[in-house]
Design a protein around this motif. Structure first.
Motif, PDB file in Angstrom:
ATOM      1  N   PHE A 110      11.762 -61.076  -2.368  1.00 44.64           N
ATOM      2  CA  PHE A 110      12.452 -61.092  -1.077  1.00 44.64           C
ATOM      3  C   PHE A 110      12.818 -62.530  -0.719  1.00 44.64           C
ATOM      4  N   TYR A 111      14.112 -62.752  -0.463  1.00 44.68           N
ATOM      5  CA  TYR A 111      14.635 -64.073  -0.110  1.00 44.68           C
ATOM      6  C   TYR A 111      14.998 -64.103   1.362  1.00 44.68           C
ATOM      7  N   GLU A 112      14.401 -65.028   2.097  1.00 39.59           N
ATOM      8  CA  GLU A 112      14.903 -65.383   3.428  1.00 39.59           C
ATOM      9  C   GLU A 112      16.213 -66.134   3.182  1.00 39.59           C
ATOM     10  N   LEU A 119      15.496 -72.675 -11.922  1.00 40.80           N
ATOM     11  CA  LEU A 119      15.847 -72.218 -13.262  1.00 40.80           C
ATOM     12  C   LEU A 119      14.572 -71.896 -14.046  1.00 40.80           C
ATOM     13  N   HIS A 120      14.507 -70.698 -14.622  1.00 40.81           N
ATOM     14  CA  HIS A 120      13.313 -70.283 -15.368  1.00 40.81           C
ATOM     15  C   HIS A 120      13.705 -69.296 -16.462  1.00 40.81           C
ATOM     16  N   GLN A 121      12.757 -69.056 -17.357  1.00 40.34           N
ATOM     17  CA  GLN A 121      12.883 -67.983 -18.341  1.00 40.34           C
ATOM     18  C   GLN A 121      11.860 -66.911 -17.986  1.00 40.34           C
ATOM     19  N   ASP A 122      12.174 -65.650 -18.259  1.00 39.05           N
ATOM     20  CA  ASP A 122      11.184 -64.585 -18.101  1.00 39.05           C
ATOM     21  C   ASP A 122      10.525 -64.404 -19.459  1.00 39.05           C
ATOM     22  N   LYS A 123       9.337 -64.971 -19.608  1.00 40.63           N
ATOM     23  CA  LYS A 123       8.718 -64.925 -20.946  1.00 40.63           C
ATOM     24  C   LYS A 123       7.233 -64.617 -20.885  1.00 40.63           C
ATOM     25  N   PRO A 131      14.932 -55.141 -22.578  1.00 36.27           N
ATOM     26  CA  PRO A 131      15.646 -56.064 -21.692  1.00 36.27           C
ATOM     27  C   PRO A 131      14.935 -56.184 -20.346  1.00 36.27           C
ATOM     28  N   VAL A 132      15.411 -57.085 -19.505  1.00 37.17           N
ATOM     29  CA  VAL A 132      15.053 -57.086 -18.086  1.00 37.17           C
ATOM     30  C   VAL A 132      16.283 -56.562 -17.344  1.00 37.17           C
ATOM     31  N   VAL A 133      16.071 -55.566 -16.491  1.00 33.15           N
ATOM     32  CA  VAL A 133      17.144 -54.980 -15.682  1.00 33.15           C
ATOM     33  C   VAL A 133      16.945 -55.435 -14.248  1.00 33.15           C
ATOM     34  N   SER A 134      17.989 -55.975 -13.636  1.00 25.17           N
ATOM     35  CA  SER A 134      17.893 -56.551 -12.291  1.00 25.17           C
ATOM     36  C   SER A 134      18.846 -55.839 -11.333  1.00 25.17           C
ATOM     37  N   LEU A 135      18.319 -55.482 -10.160  1.00 27.72           N
ATOM     38  CA  LEU A 135      19.112 -54.832  -9.106  1.00 27.72           C
ATOM     39  C   LEU A 135      19.051 -55.691  -7.858  1.00 27.72           C
ATOM     40  N   VAL A 166      21.803 -57.021 -16.704  1.00 24.64           N
ATOM     41  CA  VAL A 166      20.836 -56.714 -17.752  1.00 24.64           C
ATOM     42  C   VAL A 166      20.778 -57.907 -18.705  1.00 24.64           C
ATOM     43  N   PHE A 167      19.540 -58.392 -18.922  1.00 23.49           N
ATOM     44  CA  PHE A 167      19.280 -59.489 -19.854  1.00 23.49           C
ATOM     45  C   PHE A 167      18.615 -58.895 -21.080  1.00 23.49           C
ATOM     46  N   GLY A 168      19.344 -58.772 -22.181  1.00 23.82           N
ATOM     47  CA  GLY A 168      18.720 -58.194 -23.366  1.00 23.82           C
ATOM     48  C   GLY A 168      19.151 -58.932 -24.617  1.00 23.82           C
ATOM     49  N   TYR A 175      17.695 -69.143 -19.678  1.00 26.69           N
ATOM     50  CA  TYR A 175      17.349 -69.733 -18.378  1.00 26.69           C
ATOM     51  C   TYR A 175      18.283 -69.191 -17.298  1.00 26.69           C
ATOM     52  N   HIS A 176      17.712 -68.985 -16.108  1.00 26.03           N
ATOM     53  CA  HIS A 176      18.488 -68.458 -14.979  1.00 26.03           C
ATOM     54  C   HIS A 176      17.749 -68.772 -13.682  1.00 26.03           C
ATOM     55  N   GLY A 177      18.472 -68.684 -12.570  1.00 23.88           N
ATOM     56  CA  GLY A 177      17.836 -68.927 -11.273  1.00 23.88           C
ATOM     57  C   GLY A 177      18.807 -68.593 -10.152  1.00 23.88           C
ATOM     58  N   ILE A 178      18.311 -68.687  -8.924  1.00 27.19           N
ATOM     59  CA  ILE A 178      19.141 -68.410  -7.749  1.00 27.19           C
ATOM     60  C   ILE A 178      19.312 -69.729  -6.986  1.00 27.19           C
ATOM     61  N   ASP A 179      20.558 -70.212  -6.908  1.00 26.60           N
ATOM     62  CA  ASP A 179      20.807 -71.486  -6.212  1.00 26.60           C
ATOM     63  C   ASP A 179      20.679 -71.332  -4.703  1.00 26.60           C
ATOM     64  N   GLY A 193      19.023 -61.672   4.562  1.00 19.32           N
ATOM     65  CA  GLY A 193      18.171 -61.956   3.410  1.00 19.32           C
ATOM     66  C   GLY A 193      18.560 -61.082   2.233  1.00 19.32           C
ATOM     67  N   ARG A 194      17.770 -61.167   1.193  1.00 24.95           N
ATOM     68  CA  ARG A 194      18.113 -60.470  -0.061  1.00 24.95           C
ATOM     69  C   ARG A 194      16.858 -59.942  -0.742  1.00 24.95           C
ATOM     70  N   LEU A 195      17.003 -58.800  -1.361  1.00 26.59           N
ATOM     71  CA  LEU A 195      15.946 -58.224  -2.208  1.00 26.59           C
ATOM     72  C   LEU A 195      16.469 -58.137  -3.629  1.00 26.59           C
ATOM     73  N   ASN A 196      15.631 -58.496  -4.591  1.00 26.69           N
ATOM     74  CA  ASN A 196      15.986 -58.341  -5.999  1.00 26.69           C
ATOM     75  C   ASN A 196      14.845 -57.639  -6.704  1.00 26.69           C
ATOM     76  N   LEU A 197      15.187 -56.645  -7.497  1.00 30.23           N
ATOM     77  CA  LEU A 197      14.186 -55.939  -8.298  1.00 30.23           C
ATOM     78  C   LEU A 197      14.422 -56.294  -9.756  1.00 30.23           C
ATOM     79  N   THR A 198      13.371 -56.659 -10.473  1.00 27.24           N
ATOM     80  CA  THR A 198      13.513 -56.820 -11.921  1.00 27.24           C
ATOM     81  C   THR A 198      12.537 -55.875 -12.608  1.00 27.24           C
ATOM     82  N   LEU A 199      13.114 -55.019 -13.442  1.00 26.00           N
ATOM     83  CA  LEU A 199      12.371 -53.988 -14.160  1.00 26.00           C
ATOM     84  C   LEU A 199      12.078 -54.508 -15.552  1.00 26.00           C
TER      85      LEU A 199
HETATM   86  C1  MD6 Z   1      16.926 -62.849  -8.619  1.00 25.92           C
HETATM   87  N1  MD6 Z   1      16.317 -62.798 -10.904  1.00 25.92           N
HETATM   88  O1  MD6 Z   1      17.981 -62.301  -8.909  1.00 25.92           O
HETATM   89  C2  MD6 Z   1      16.067 -63.453  -9.678  1.00 25.92           C
HETATM   90  N2  MD6 Z   1      15.107 -62.490 -14.210  1.00 25.92           N
HETATM   91  O2  MD6 Z   1      16.529 -62.966  -7.476  1.00 25.92           O
HETATM   92  C3  MD6 Z   1      15.646 -63.103 -12.002  1.00 25.92           C
HETATM   93  O3  MD6 Z   1      14.828 -63.990 -12.036  1.00 25.92           O
HETATM   94  C4  MD6 Z   1      15.943 -62.340 -13.210  1.00 25.92           C
HETATM   95  O4  MD6 Z   1      17.895 -61.323 -12.324  1.00 25.92           O
HETATM   96  C5  MD6 Z   1      15.337 -61.864 -15.375  1.00 25.92           C
HETATM   97  C6  MD6 Z   1      16.403 -61.033 -15.553  1.00 25.92           C
HETATM   98  C7  MD6 Z   1      17.272 -60.841 -14.537  1.00 25.92           C
HETATM   99  C8  MD6 Z   1      17.056 -61.500 -13.332  1.00 25.92           C
END
Ligand code: MD6
Ligand code: FE
Length: 206
Positions: A110-112, A119-123, A131-135, A166-168, A175-179, A193-199
């Motif tokens: 949850f982002y205010e 910037l990070h890796q999901d590892k 993969p990682v699926v993001s909504l 989808v990151f697969g 590497y990725h992140g939210i600016d 605000g914002r909600l992000n789900l990563t499966l």
């Molecule tokens: C976000 N997303 O969108 C942060 N990680 O708030 C992530 O960190 C992310 O979107 C791995 C795969 C997809 C992602």
């Protein structure tokens, strides 16, 4: 369903969830956060708080504190098991992941309006074949992605409410992140605000 390949293994699905589906998902997330309240993760070693608050659903949840990053089966404060993953989330995984086993973790960020994510890796998973699926729900975010090394050049896209990525395959560890968020860009969340789900599939399948 529209899909756009941003890089090999990195696929963007604009408007994946229509407005009614976004509202159903938001309602499920409200029920989840009643059982498993948002907590403030902290950086390993320094204990510096993240600007994003988190919770999880599913068998495992990702947590971070001074001890490090890890997946665990219970909430770090209540010590109770994470709530179940909503069927809607499991169906999205089936539709988008092209992976033959269900996810075992769903991280909810949850982002205010001023929150960001470096910037990070999901590892922290064992199963990089999944993969990682993001909504995304709520305000638009500027999402930055690069390559397998932190110094690689990056690009950025806007993730809007209802978008999926989808990151697969070769993109699984980029590497990725939210600016930042674009405040006031969505009226889905009454307070903004914002909600992000990563499966994720954390463990190797049995
Ligand atoms: C976000 N997303 O969108 C942060 N990680 O708030 C992530 O960190 C992310 O979107 C791995 C795969 C997809 C992602
Ligand atoms: Fe990530």
């Amino acid at each position: 369903m529209t899909s756009i390949t941003l890089a090999p293994g990195l696929t963007y699905y604009p408007d994946y969830l229509d407005r009614p589906a976004q509202e159903r998902l938001l309602q499920s997330l409200r029920e989840i956060t009643r059982e498993a309240p948002l907590f403030t993760p902290r950086m390993p070693r320094t204990g510096k708080p993240f600007s994003v608050r988190m919770t999880n659903c599913g068998p495992l949840g990702w947590v971070s504190d001074v001890e490090g990053y890890r997946y665990q089966p219970v909430h770090p404060e209540t010590r109770r098991p994470w709530p179940a993953m909503p069927d809607q989330v499991l169906r999205s995984w089936e539709e988008l992941s092209a992976y033959p086993h269900p996810p075992d973790a769903c991280l909810i960020n949850f982002y205010e309006p001023t929150a960001r994510m470096g910037l990070h890796q999901d590892k922290d998973e064992e199963e990089f074949a999944a993969p990682v699926v993001s909504l995304s729900l709520g305000d638009t975010a500027l999402f930055r992605y690069g390559g397998l090394e932190r110094k690689d050049p990056t690009k950025s896209i806007r993730l809007r409410s209802g978008d999926a990525i989808v990151f697969g395959g070769p993109a699984r560890l980029i590497y990725h992140g939210i600016d930042r968020l674009i405040e006031g860009s969505s009226d889905l969340l009454p307070q903004g605000g914002r909600l992000n789900l990563t499966l994720r599939k954390v463990g190797k399948p049995l």
